[in-house]
Design an enzyme around this catalytic site. Structure first.
Site, PDB file in Angstrom:
ATOM      1  N   ASP A 404       0.860  -1.182   0.000  1.00 28.26           N
ATOM      2  CA  ASP A 404       0.000   0.000   0.000  1.00 28.26           C
ATOM      3  C   ASP A 404       0.900   1.237   0.000  1.00 28.26           C
ATOM      4  O   ASP A 404       1.791   1.373   0.842  1.00 28.26           O
ATOM      5  CB  ASP A 404      -0.911   0.003   1.234  1.00 28.26           C
ATOM      6  CG  ASP A 404      -1.900   1.150   1.182  1.00 28.26           C
ATOM      7  OD1 ASP A 404      -2.949   0.977   0.551  1.00 28.26           O
ATOM      8  OD2 ASP A 404      -1.619   2.219   1.764  1.00 28.26           O
ATOM      9  N   LEU A 405       0.671   2.134  -0.978  1.00 23.96           N
ATOM     10  CA  LEU A 405       1.532   3.313  -1.101  1.00 23.96           C
ATOM     11  C   LEU A 405       1.251   4.306   0.020  1.00 23.96           C
ATOM     12  O   LEU A 405       0.086   4.562   0.357  1.00 23.96           O
ATOM     13  CB  LEU A 405       1.318   3.981  -2.465  1.00 23.96           C
ATOM     14  CG  LEU A 405       1.573   3.109  -3.702  1.00 23.96           C
ATOM     15  CD1 LEU A 405       1.383   3.927  -4.963  1.00 23.96           C
ATOM     16  CD2 LEU A 405       2.969   2.504  -3.667  1.00 23.96           C
ATOM     17  N   ASP A 447      -4.272   2.684  -4.814  1.00 24.96           N
ATOM     18  CA  ASP A 447      -2.807   2.673  -4.653  1.00 24.96           C
ATOM     19  C   ASP A 447      -2.335   1.412  -3.952  1.00 24.96           C
ATOM     20  O   ASP A 447      -1.308   1.425  -3.259  1.00 24.96           O
ATOM     21  CB  ASP A 447      -2.347   3.923  -3.884  1.00 24.96           C
ATOM     22  CG  ASP A 447      -3.011   4.039  -2.507  1.00 24.96           C
ATOM     23  OD1 ASP A 447      -3.930   3.239  -2.233  1.00 24.96           O
ATOM     24  OD2 ASP A 447      -2.609   4.917  -1.727  1.00 24.96           O
TER      25      ASP A 447
END
Length: 789
Positions: A404-405, A447
């Site tokens: 997960d960004l 994202d």
């Protein structure tokens, strides 16, 4: 001429695009599209009106009805070939469709070649079946009703008398006699002498002649066993063979069509050896037609087991197979085997074979589009679902990594989706370069990315390599942007499926977020316990909202003289099962689950009630502070509901102070909403200033009125001068910018003295009061006001 030319075709299709495409392609083939139906009822109605010669029927129709049932209703009433068009090719759908004996089955997407070949094959098969039915009917009628007309020549040899076959009276006239010259005139000049000789010499002769070219009427004239008896000569019989001649013409035409069909066709014996085939099949296999005759269908690479499994279960076998041509090269083909006749043990079949190399290539391209994320080129959620449900692939997944960004949302909100998309593409490329050949990268959504790992021996190195992929900044449109990642890893455990791995990796990723982001966390069972606790708190919180267990407590805010000038509303939860629950335990969970909006509405209404009570007591100068989160501010409905509370309790916007954390002000959407709220009259306070990113630039915004310094900035007794210099500087800066400064966390007199010396405007903390209900605080505020007066 193509078989489909001038044929009336009805298209039954619930998708407008597909129906229009079929109509256009059929018209291009010179077919007459007589109607487009979307439902079973429309299809039945149009069949009655248009009398189609061919129907293309979608299996699943728009009104929820079944194309299979529509086809069954139609074919029970009239003889018309039906071809099914569908997006489904599973065994259940196919078996159900075969119950109505369709003349074809086309799986979408289809092209004009597939449509043409399938329609022509269906029409050809229908014609052959109609021919068989017509012949059976003709012979039955002939056996029961038709009689040969027996003709006798009179003793003078001048006229014929005939009996039976009453229909012949309509050919020769109403009489039962015909003179010899009129009879001979029916024959061609070249045949007249043979007829005359047969009559005079008693020779046998069989002639077929057309007696009415306009109506295509034919007779067989048979001369045999001539002998003289009582001056009458019995010369034979006359048979009406009009139908036979017509069928013979049709058979010759059918033979030509059979040979000219673009699709390979073979007639098979009971043991599936080839009795006959057309040129297209011979060209497909790469041998002469005569060399195919006598060969077994299984000699072409067809699996006998697939035939055996389907025999006796349905009238038609339809399957995608791989065939071998004369050179031994393999190519994809579509095989259809249809039962042609069945009489005792002498079964016969018709097989059609189509080269679907181009179709297979197109299907692979479509499959690639269906399972690929169009932005990043990674696999998409459809592909992830397919991989997790495929037993062969899922059994080989040894680990799953959830990425997960960190910081992406701020970039997307600040710089727009175009820049955000560029960042996502760059991140996906870096992840692809970091994984191994056997690993699979999937964009899970937004994202979030997932890596399916088939070899877990260096899982820790792989995870660290993925994390390091974000060490370097990303350059987009002259912008230098920084993105991080929180990574959760779940290793395979015996008895745990791929779905369970995805769940565990997701849990580990959230644990990485909770620990401060930018790190790798491997899943442990303790994390599941934590998640279970969160779910327990979430459910309890939902019940607390419904059961009104949440309430507002207020902590006084005082000026430098110690007078109460404002109250901060704090959410409290008194659970019947647990007792008092600290906000730090449930507020973050409320934000994660979206329940924060429900809590927010509860607190905003309590604030309006408190402000109303203060006014009633003559304490309208006391403001009420309330915390609002970024999620609440971005909820249009929540803001609208809050404004309705103000109207309901006759509260002015300038009676309320909205406290927003400085980290939330990085969001461009939040800043826009704050400007609108400030314009509406609300006082805006920057909460927790100095504990996060220290958004100094936000102090220049006119909508910020109060700066609430975080208690972490308070100097400890032996902290030295460094902290004092920092907070002194910040307070002086805020004062010069015209912002009021509120220092929270005042617990000792020393803290209060420091706040006064530093030049603060307001103070808040346990030194002055712990949070209390509004009813508990009202007497204290009144008493203080009286003392001051």
């Amino acid at each position: 001429m193509s078989l489909i030319e001038n044929k009336r075709v009805l298209v039954v299709e619930d998708t407008t695009i597909a129906a229009t495409y079929l109509a256009r392609e059929l018209s291009a083939l010179n077919a007459q599209v007589v109607g487009l139906a979307r439902s079973k009822e429309q299809a039945l109605e149009m069949v009655e009106k248009t009398n189609p010669e061919l129907i293309l029927m979608d299996i699943h129709l728009a009104d929820g009805s079944s194309g299979i049932e529509a086809a069954r209703s139609i074919t029970q009433q009239r003889a018309v070939p039906v071809i099914f068009t569908t997006s489904y090719s599973d065994d259940t759908t196919l078996q159900e469709a075969m119950s109505v004996s369709p003349y074809g089955y086309v799986v979408k997407p289809f092209d004009v070649k597939t449509i043409k070949v399938t329609c022509e094959t269906a029409l050809k098969r229908f014609a052959l079946e109609e021919q068989a039915r017509t012949s059976e009917k003709r012979f039955k009628v002939a056996a029961e009703a038709a009689k040969m007309g027996v003709m006798e020549l009179d003793g003078n040899g001048c006229s014929f008398t005939y009996t039976g076959a009453k229909s012949l009276q309509h050919q020769f006239g109403a009489s039962t006699t015909i003179d010899l010259d009129t009879f001979l005139a029916l024959f061609d000049d070249a045949d007249k002498q043979d007829v005359t000789d047969s009559i005079s010499q008693g020779k046998s002769l069989h002639k077929t002649l057309c007696i009415d070219a306009e109506n295509d009427t034919w007779l067989d004239i048979v001369f045999s066993e001539i002998d003289v008896d009582n001056e009458l000569v019995n010369i034979g019989a006359v048979i009406d063979v009009t139908e036979r001649q017509r069928q013979s013409k049709k058979l010759r035409l059918s033979s030509i069509i059979f040979d000219q069909l673009a699709e390979g066709v073979a007639v098979l014996a009971q043991d599936f050896t080839v009795l006959d085939c057309n040129r297209a099949l011979a060209e497909l296999i790469g041998v002469a037609p005569e060399r195919l005759v006598g060969k077994s269908l299984f000699d072409f690479g067809i699996d006998p087991l697939s035939i055996a499994r389907n025999r006796g279960k349905k009238k038609m076998l339809r399957d995608k197979i791989h065939l071998h041509d004369a050179r031994g090269d393999e190519f994809p083909a579509l095989l259809t085997v249809t039962e042609l006749t069945q009489s005792g043990d002498a079964e016969r079949f018709v097989a059609t074979i189509s080269d679907i190399t181009e179709l297979t290539r197109a299907e692979k391209q479509l499959e690639s589009l269906a399972f690929t994320d169009s932005l990043t080129g990674a696999g998409n959620r459809n592909y992830l679902k397919l991989a997790l449900n495929d037993s062969v692939f899922s059994d080989n997944i040894q680990a799953l990594i959830f990425v997960d960004l960190d910081g992406f949302k701020a970039i997307n909100d600040t710089h727009g989706h175009d820049v955000g998309d560029e960042v996502l593409c760059e991140c996906a490329m870096r992840l692809k370069h970091s994984i191994r050949e056997n690993d699979t990268l999937i964009r899970h959504g937004g994202d979030e990315f997932v890596v399916l790992v088939q070899q877990s021996d260096d899982l820790n190195k792989l995870s660290q390599r993925l994390l390091a992929a974000f060490n370097d900044a990303i350059s987009v449109n002259d912008l230098t942007l920084t993105v991080g990642a929180s990574i959760g890893v779940a290793e395979g455990i015996d008895g745990k499926g791929a779905d369970e791995l995805l769940k565990h990796a997701d849990i580990a990723m959230y644990e990485a977020k909770r620990k401060g982001k930018g790190q790798v966390v491997f899943y442990t069972s303790a994390q599941s316990d934590s998640i279970e606790y969160r779910l327990y708190v979430e459910q309890g919180l939902l019940d607390a909202i419904i059961n009104h267990e949440l309430y507002a407590a207020y902590q006084p805010i005082v000026d430098m003289s110690g007078n109460i000038v404002a109250l901060e509303a704090l959410c409290r939860w008194k659970s019947q099962e647990i007792g008092d629950i600290h906000p730090d335990s449930f507020i973050p969970i409320a934000e994660e689950t979206g329940l924060i909006n429900e809590l927010g509405l509860k607190m905003l209404r309590e604030v309006c009630i408190a402000s109303s009570l203060l006014k009633e007591e003559g304490l309208g100068h006391v403001k009420v502070h309330v915390n609002v989160s970024i999620l609440q501010l971005n909820s249009t409905e929540l803001v609208k509901q809050f404004m309705s509370f103000l109207d309901e309790f006759a509260i002015c916007a300038d009676d309320i102070v909205l406290e927003v954390t400085e980290s939330a002000m990085h969001d461009i959407g939040t800043r826009r909403i704050l400007r609108e709220l400030a314009s509406a009259g609300f006082t805006i306070a920057v909460d927790d200033f100095g504990s996060g990113y220290a958004s100094i630039s936000e102090l220049t915004e006119p909508y910020t009125h109060i700066v609430k310094m975080d208690k972490s900035l308070l100097p400890a007794e032996n902290s030295g001068e460094t902290k004092r210099v920092i907070i002194d500087t910040l307070i002086q800066m805020c004062s010069r910018l015209g912002k009021s400064v509120l220092l929270e966390g005042i617990e000792t007199q020393a803290h209060a003295n420091f706040a006064r010396q530093a030049g603060c405007d307001l103070m808040q903390g346990f030194l002055f009061s712990r949070p209390k209900t509004i009813n508990e605080l009202l007497p204290e505020i009144r008493e203080q006001l009286e003392v001051t007066a």
